[in-house]
Scaffold this motif. Structure first.
Motif, mmCIF file in Angstrom:
data_model
loop_
_atom_site.group_PDB
_atom_site.id
_atom_site.type_symbol
_atom_site.label_atom_id
_atom_site.label_comp_id
_atom_site.label_asym_id
_atom_site.label_seq_id
_atom_site.Cartn_x
_atom_site.Cartn_y
_atom_site.Cartn_z
ATOM 1 N N MET A 77 36.632 45.097 42.039
ATOM 2 C CA MET A 77 35.721 44.820 40.935
ATOM 3 C C MET A 77 36.454 43.983 39.877
ATOM 4 N N ALA A 78 35.911 42.818 39.575
ATOM 5 C CA ALA A 78 36.537 41.968 38.566
ATOM 6 C C ALA A 78 36.058 42.371 37.177
ATOM 7 N N SER A 79 36.998 42.587 36.278
ATOM 8 C CA SER A 79 36.559 42.951 34.922
ATOM 9 C C SER A 79 36.582 41.728 34.006
ATOM 10 N N ASP A 80 37.288 40.668 34.404
ATOM 11 C CA ASP A 80 37.262 39.389 33.678
ATOM 12 C C ASP A 80 37.540 39.530 32.186
ATOM 13 N N GLY A 81 38.417 40.415 31.836
ATOM 14 C CA GLY A 81 38.725 40.603 30.419
ATOM 15 C C GLY A 81 37.707 41.451 29.692
ATOM 16 N N ARG A 82 36.670 41.908 30.438
ATOM 17 C CA ARG A 82 35.626 42.691 29.758
ATOM 18 C C ARG A 82 36.146 44.038 29.273
ATOM 19 N N VAL A 83 37.006 44.678 30.062
ATOM 20 C CA VAL A 83 37.523 45.994 29.656
ATOM 21 C C VAL A 83 38.293 45.873 28.335
ATOM 22 N N GLU A 84 39.101 44.810 28.243
ATOM 23 C CA GLU A 84 39.881 44.617 27.009
ATOM 24 C C GLU A 84 38.945 44.399 25.817
ATOM 25 N N ARG A 85 37.869 43.622 26.048
ATOM 26 C CA ARG A 85 36.936 43.363 24.955
ATOM 27 C C ARG A 85 36.198 44.640 24.560
ATOM 28 N N ILE A 86 35.818 45.414 25.576
ATOM 29 C CA ILE A 86 35.137 46.687 25.298
ATOM 30 C C ILE A 86 36.070 47.591 24.482
ATOM 31 N N THR A 87 37.332 47.620 24.900
ATOM 32 C CA THR A 87 38.327 48.449 24.198
ATOM 33 C C THR A 87 38.353 48.140 22.712
ATOM 34 N N SER A 88 38.299 46.852 22.413
ATOM 35 C CA SER A 88 38.442 46.437 21.014
ATOM 36 C C SER A 88 37.247 46.859 20.157
ATOM 37 N N THR A 89 36.143 47.242 20.797
ATOM 38 C CA THR A 89 34.962 47.627 20.004
ATOM 39 C C THR A 89 34.906 49.131 19.718
ATOM 40 N N ILE A 90 35.804 49.891 20.326
ATOM 41 C CA ILE A 90 35.779 51.349 20.122
ATOM 42 C C ILE A 90 36.636 51.733 18.928
ATOM 43 N N ARG A 91 36.000 52.465 18.023
ATOM 44 C CA ARG A 91 36.722 52.890 16.813
ATOM 45 C C ARG A 91 37.445 54.198 17.100
ATOM 46 N N VAL A 92 38.722 54.230 16.691
ATOM 47 C CA VAL A 92 39.528 55.446 16.909
ATOM 48 C C VAL A 92 39.759 56.123 15.562
ATOM 49 N N ILE A 93 39.352 57.375 15.493
ATOM 50 C CA ILE A 93 39.444 58.104 14.223
ATOM 51 C C ILE A 93 40.375 59.303 14.397
ATOM 52 N N PRO A 94 41.540 59.265 13.724
ATOM 53 C CA PRO A 94 42.468 60.399 13.844
ATOM 54 C C PRO A 94 41.927 61.642 13.131
ATOM 55 N N PRO B 213 26.103 44.309 21.317
ATOM 56 C CA PRO B 213 25.268 44.272 22.526
ATOM 57 C C PRO B 213 26.000 43.746 23.757
ATOM 58 N N GLN B 214 26.898 42.786 23.573
ATOM 59 C CA GLN B 214 27.630 42.253 24.726
ATOM 60 C C GLN B 214 28.569 43.308 25.311
ATOM 61 N N ALA B 215 29.240 44.045 24.426
ATOM 62 C CA ALA B 215 30.152 45.096 24.900
ATOM 63 C C ALA B 215 29.374 46.199 25.610
ATOM 64 N N PHE B 216 28.206 46.550 25.071
ATOM 65 C CA PHE B 216 27.358 47.585 25.683
ATOM 66 C C PHE B 216 26.913 47.114 27.069
ATOM 67 N N ARG B 217 26.440 45.864 27.139
ATOM 68 C CA ARG B 217 26.004 45.308 28.427
ATOM 69 C C ARG B 217 27.161 45.247 29.428
ATOM 70 N N ASP B 218 28.323 44.779 28.961
ATOM 71 C CA ASP B 218 29.487 44.683 29.853
ATOM 72 C C ASP B 218 29.876 46.052 30.396
ATOM 73 N N THR B 219 29.782 47.064 29.540
ATOM 74 C CA THR B 219 30.166 48.421 29.952
ATOM 75 C C THR B 219 29.295 48.894 31.110
ATOM 76 N N PRO C 106 20.732 53.098 31.683
ATOM 77 C CA PRO C 106 20.752 51.684 32.084
ATOM 78 C C PRO C 106 21.414 51.464 33.440
ATOM 79 N N ILE C 107 22.415 52.283 33.761
ATOM 80 C CA ILE C 107 23.070 52.159 35.074
ATOM 81 C C ILE C 107 22.083 52.601 36.165
ATOM 82 N N ALA C 108 21.382 53.712 35.921
ATOM 83 C CA ALA C 108 20.414 54.217 36.908
ATOM 84 C C ALA C 108 19.320 53.183 37.179
#
Ligand SMILES: O=P(O)(O)OC[C@H]1O[C@H](OP(=O)(O)OP(=O)(O)O)[C@H](O)[C@@H]1O
Ligand SMILES: Nc1ncnc2[nH]cnc12
Length: 174
Positions: A1-18, A37-43, A72-74
């Protein structure tokens, strides 16, 4: 499965709260991913690409965040969607499973009959911490599918800061 940099982009949209909701917890906040929306779609696309030709007949989403990514996956792979819910939310006959969380304990339930022995199931959630929720969900589905020996054939985890979406295909064993 090619992620084409999508995983990295998705990562950058997640907020981490300690220290939320308790000291020591590094909370992975996927609500910020949903604002993109692009990150949601890519996910969801990453999972659709992975599972569209695997004969999946049911996508089971774990409350609450599996209800965001599961449907959406279903729809895209042409499978039914089954909610795995917190206690006392489902009106029909249910089977239950207790499990431990990173912070506390909980129970999940599923409607009897929602998954049949000849189904092939994909469990979707947003995150794995202790793995308790995934194991409990797999046990519930295994019980409904009359699987004596549950074998998790594929278990993919997209590493997004800690671990984002989890998915596993459960196949009938022997
Ligand atoms: O691997 P584990 O230790 O089991 O933790 C992962 C689970 O915890 C979170 O849900 P939570 O129970 O916080 O419920 P929520 O989605 O309703 O907030 C997350 O969405 C997973 O379902
Ligand atoms: N670290 C975490 N971030 C977000 N949700 C969680 N649920 C359990 N642990 C979590």
């Amino acid at each position: 499965m090619a992620s084409d940099g999508r995983v990295e982009r998705i990562t950058s949209t997640i907020r981490v709260i300690p220290d939320f909701p308790k000291p020591g917890i590094l909370f992975q906040d996927i609500t910020t991913l949903l604002l993109d929306p692009q990150a949601f779609r890519d996910t969801t696309d990453l999972f659709v690409e992975r599972y569209k030709d695997k004969g999946i007949t049911v996508v089971a989403g774990v409350e609450a965040r599996g209800f965001i990514f599961g449907p959406p996956i279903a729809l895209a792979i042409g499978a039914k969607f089954v909610p795995i819910r917190k206690p006392k939310k489902l009106p029909g006959e249910v089977i239950s499973e207790e499990y431990s969380l990173e912070y506390g304990t909980d129970k999940i339930e599923m409607h009897v009959g929602a998954v049949q022995p000849n189904d092939r199931a994909l469990i979707v959630d947003d995150l794995i911490a202790t793995g308790g929720t995934l194991c409990a969900a797999a046990k519930l589905i295994g019980e409904l599918m009359c699987i004596k020996f549950l074998e998790i054939m594929e278990y993919i985890i997209f590493c997004v800061r800690i671990l984002l979406i989890i998915a596993c295909s459960i196949f009938l064993a022997s």
